[in-house]
Enzyme design. Structure first.
Site, short mmCIF file in Angstrom:
data_model
loop_
_atom_site.label_atom_id
_atom_site.label_comp_id
_atom_site.label_asym_id
_atom_site.label_seq_id
_atom_site.Cartn_x
_atom_site.Cartn_y
_atom_site.Cartn_z
N ASP A 1 -6.62 -2.50 -8.91
CA ASP A 1 -6.89 -3.47 -7.84
C ASP A 1 -8.28 -3.34 -7.23
O ASP A 1 -8.49 -3.72 -6.09
CB ASP A 1 -5.82 -3.29 -6.75
CG ASP A 1 -5.70 -4.52 -5.85
OD1 ASP A 1 -5.87 -5.64 -6.36
OD2 ASP A 1 -5.46 -4.35 -4.64
N ASP B 1 0.84 -1.20 0.00
CA ASP B 1 0.00 0.00 0.00
C ASP B 1 0.87 1.25 0.00
O ASP B 1 1.95 1.27 0.62
CB ASP B 1 -0.88 0.02 1.26
CG ASP B 1 -2.22 -0.66 1.04
OD1 ASP B 1 -2.45 -1.20 -0.06
OD2 ASP B 1 -3.04 -0.63 1.98
#
Ligand SMILES: *[C@@H]1O[C@H](CO)[C@@H](O)[C@H](O)[C@H]1NC(C)=O
Length: 415
Positions: free
Chosen positions: A298, A149
């Site tokens: 994603d 992330d």
């Protein structure tokens, strides 16, 4: 050369030139006639509108009179189709509270695949802290869904959500934690169980699907840990998780239906609830535009507010974006290209923001974030480069179906 020859040559050249020009004129005329719809015509630069946008997007952190609890204000902003208002003079103050409020407790957050912390801010507000894992100029190798992330991507995506006027992303800001004084004394035991020291620096590895002792986030040389803070929704706003119709297989051997059938949207998506009419499919289109700008491949699931009629598609979890600035993954635009729908207000907004205004506003929005500069220059350029690709995709649809069948505020479904 004799005079006669010169005249003949001159005449010949003149004719060639005339034919060439005439052809060019004809082509031009043909283009004008064929083009029932042109983007450039609609891009009128209105300096007053631009100035108004600049001041709307920039932040004022002063505490407004009459307001006491920032979290209460933010909570009251939430509506079924909007998380925060368009003109938000208190937004800067609320984000500043998220940057500076005392952390009462820090805990693990086992939900999800990525390393993070759950923090409880003074005044009764939960928030998610995502730690920095990469330097700004690091280009994440692989696909548009690989890597850890990115905390800065989460922040930039939120501001992009504001600028596009979607207002479907939760409030996010950067924050620099002093780990020793702000986290360690208030850490729950299950969080402190994941603390470790690496090269003399304090680190944590948390609890999550991919979390493990060898993959940790550490403080910098000053004992600080940079990250993003995302405000949690109020407890009464329950979320429902939904599989995205353009979910990937994450498997090179096995292609998803939408990857092999350009008619996937017309044949399947447009026929099933909740995409067969109304707002949801237009929300999916907005999301495709949003994700293409940020380079997020994603979005395998999305969330909506549970038990809420006509709930919006929430733009949660945007941290897998701004990975590789050189990569424009066209598959992210597949929903737009195949469904050929776009909300009128989104289209108008994009027209207004093209020609550099989008990134100008983004820079203005993020310049005072505690972790500024939020994005590396390469990612700013990537956003600019992706804008015309989005317009080409829309143009392709308009050429095929006509503007009135592509751009609309309300989608009534297939007849
Ligand atoms: C980023 O994407 C470009 C274009 O696909 C590619 O050539 C480059 O190798 C990628 N960078 C990294 C670090 O993977």
């Amino acid at each position: 050369m004799k005079l006669k020859q010169r005249v003949a040559l001159g005449t010949f050249c003149g004719i060639v030139f005339f034919v060439y020009k005439w052809k060019e004129f004809q082509d031009f005329d043909k283009n004008v006639k064929q083009e029932t719809f042109s983007f450039s015509e609609e891009s009128i630069v209105d300096q007053d509108a631009i100035d108004a946008e600049m001041s709307r997007i920039s932040m004022n952190i002063e505490k407004p009179a009459m307001k006491s609890n920032a979290w209460e204000v933010a909570k009251n902003w939430i509506h079924p189709r909007l998380i925060y208002p368009q003109n938000h003079p208190q937004l800067g103050w609320i984000l500043n509270q998220a940057e500076t409020s005392k952390i009462k407790k820090a805990d693990i957050l086992p939900k999800g695949t990525q390393l993070k912390m759950l923090v409880y801010l003074e005044g009764n507000q939960k928030a998610v802290f995502k730690p920095k894992r990469y330097e700004r100029d690091f280009q994440v190798p692989g696909k548009a869904w690989n890597g850890y992330d990115r905390h800065n991507a989460e922040i930039a995506s939120f501001h992009l959500d504001r600028i596009l006027n979607f207002r479907r992303a939760p409030l996010v800001t950067g924050r620099v934690l002093d780990f020793e004084s702000e986290v360690i004394p208030v850490a729950a035991e299950r969080l402190s169980n994941t603390f470790k020291i690496v090269d003399g620096r304090k680190c944590f590895y948390g609890v999550c699907y991919y979390c493990n002792e060898e993959e940790y986030a550490c403080v910098d040389e000053n004992g600080k840990m940079e990250g993003s803070v995302t405000l949690w929704f109020p407890e009464d706003k329950k979320l429902e998780k939904i599989r995205h119709p353009y979910q990937r297989t994450y498997n090179d051997e096995k292609k998803a239906k939408w990857e092999t059938d350009e008619e996937y949207c017309n044949k399947y998506v447009k026929k099933i609830e909740p995409y067969n009419k109304g707002n949801r499919l237009l929300d999916v289109m907005d999301t495709a535009v949003f994700d293409f700008f940020i380079g997020n491949g994603d979005r395998h699931h999305y969330e909506i507010f549970k038990d809420t009629p006509d709930a919006m598609l929430l733009l949660l979890d945007n941290a897998k974006s701004f990975g590789n600035a050189s990569l424009d993954d066209l598959s992210i635009l597949a929903p737009l290209r195949q469904c050929c729908l776009l909300r009128q207000s989104t289209y108008d907004r994009l027209v207004f923001l093209r020609n550099g205004l989008l990134t100008k506003l983004l820079a203005e929005a993020m310049k005072n974030d505690p972790i500024a500069p939020v994005l590396h220059e390469s990612h700013i350029q990537a956003i600019e480069r992706r804008m015309p690709i989005i317009f080409q995709t829309i143009q392709g649809c308009v050429d095929k179906l006509g503007k009135e069948n592509v751009i609309m505020e309300v989608w009534k479904g297939q007849e």
